[in-house]
Design a protein around this motif. Structure first.
Motif, mmCIF file in Angstrom:
data_model
loop_
_atom_site.group_PDB
_atom_site.id
_atom_site.type_symbol
_atom_site.label_atom_id
_atom_site.label_comp_id
_atom_site.label_asym_id
_atom_site.label_seq_id
_atom_site.Cartn_x
_atom_site.Cartn_y
_atom_site.Cartn_z
ATOM 1 N N PRO A 33 9.731 9.590 6.982
ATOM 2 C CA PRO A 33 9.072 9.546 5.665
ATOM 3 C C PRO A 33 7.627 9.077 5.768
ATOM 4 O O PRO A 33 7.329 8.085 6.437
ATOM 5 N N ARG A 34 6.730 9.787 5.114
ATOM 6 C CA ARG A 34 5.307 9.427 5.172
ATOM 7 C C ARG A 34 5.014 8.082 4.526
ATOM 8 O O ARG A 34 4.046 7.414 4.870
ATOM 9 N N GLU A 35 5.851 7.674 3.585
ATOM 10 C CA GLU A 35 5.611 6.402 2.906
ATOM 11 C C GLU A 35 6.218 5.214 3.662
ATOM 12 O O GLU A 35 5.998 4.051 3.285
ATOM 13 N N ALA A 36 6.961 5.472 4.713
ATOM 14 C CA ALA A 36 7.606 4.398 5.476
ATOM 15 C C ALA A 36 6.598 3.714 6.399
ATOM 16 O O ALA A 36 5.517 4.234 6.670
ATOM 17 N N GLU A 37 6.965 2.541 6.893
ATOM 18 C CA GLU A 37 6.085 1.863 7.832
ATOM 19 C C GLU A 37 6.026 2.646 9.145
ATOM 20 O O GLU A 37 6.960 3.362 9.504
ATOM 21 N N ARG A 64 8.287 6.001 9.881
ATOM 22 C CA ARG A 64 7.415 7.106 10.252
ATOM 23 C C ARG A 64 7.042 6.893 11.714
ATOM 24 O O ARG A 64 6.292 5.985 12.044
#
Length: 306
Positions: A33-37, A64
């Protein structure tokens, strides 16, 4: 340079991404996920992102996972008009990270990915969230760094060969055929799990070095040590304070014949005095190959816990 769509019988099934931000075509994996760390995995010599294939698959559901191939390695380009010293790789990584605007980065570093990653940390400490070494040195301005490097070189078959080959003029010629002597090079550095040796596995590590012109990255890293051309990044006081306060983890295969724990783990423990250190008995330099399940478990739990 590996063909961009190469998956090596499905063992590296990740979508290839490319950027010209460092001044050449740099390949990277960008999974999760692009929003994950961000978990930023940095390989060493003479490997590439393939080394992290098990870790990518394990972490990409919650993190990510970004895995660049350094200049002259893996699916990245090997420019013929560039130098390949440590400082060049740090410059390239910095441009890469800034171009993607990566923050909250967990560094996972192996081999010379250690000094490259710590160079990034010295320049951009506030982008770093955690530091994880997997048989990778963590130089960060320690006063005894050079003494440790030299003491390790005196007992390391790899560094002993580098010094001898540079003196007798064979270094470029031998490493220029790395695609044909990859197995002996990997064994010299040290892995213990011989069941890994399949045609697919060997092809994956040898493919980036098909011709002498493809071997400049591997030659440059070795020659830089032999000629003292590499320059370690020195953090300023603010960066030193910031990074020392970050959560950190060391995972070290004790059968490493290239980077001995006794010489390089003190760099880590001096920097991160209360951080956990896991020494893996019977595991060699390529701990991500010898014991991927154990490394994955330690990394996953550390990220979850911190």
């Amino acid at each position: 340079m590996v063909q961009s769509d190469a998956t090596f019988d499905g063992t590296f099934p990740f979508v290839p991404h490319f950027t010209d931000a460092p001044g050449f075509q740099m390949h990277y994996v960008d999974e999760g996920p692009r929003e994950a760390e961000v978990v930023l995995c940095l390989h060493g010599e003479p490997t590439w992102g393939y080394l992290f294939r098990h870790l990518i698959s394990a972490l990409r559901s919650t993190c990510r996972v970004v895995v660049p191939d350094h200049m002259g390695f893996g699916k990245s380009q090997t420019p013929q008009d560039r130098s390949y010293w440590l400082q060049d790789h740090i410059d390239n990584l910095e441009r890469f990270v800034l171009s993607l605007d990566l923050n909250d980065i967990t560094l996972v570093m192996h081999d010379f990915g250690g000094p490259v990653g710590m160079g990034l940390a010295a320049r951009h400490p506030h982008r770093i969230r955690r530091v994880i070494t997997t048989n990778g040195p963590t130089p960060f301005g320690q006063a005894d760094l050079i003494e440790r490097v030299m003491a390790n070189a005196a007992v390391s078959p790899w560094f002993q060969w580098i010094a001898k080959a540079e003196v007798d003029g064979s270094l470029d010629a031998v490493l220029g055929q790395l695609g044909f002597n990859m197995l002996s090079t990997l064994k010299l550095n040290g892995f213990e799990n011989n069941e890994l040796i399949t045609d697919t596995w060997l092809a994956a590590f040898a493919a980036p070095f098909a011709r002498p012109a493809d071997c400049l990255g591997a030659i440059g890293w070795a020659k830089g040590f032999a000629t003292n051309a590499h320059r370690f990044e020195i953090p300023d006081a603010a960066a030193n304070r910031t990074i020392r306060a970050r959560p950190a983890l060391a995972i070290w295969g004790e059968a490493d014949r290239t980077l001995h724990a006794g010489h390089f783990l003190p760099l880590f423990t001096e920097l991160f005095s209360t951080a956990p250190v896991h020494r893996l008995a019977g595991v060699g330099h390529y701990c991500l190959e010898d014991s991927p399940e154990e490394v994955i478990a330690l990394v996953s739990e550390f990220i979850r816990r911190t």
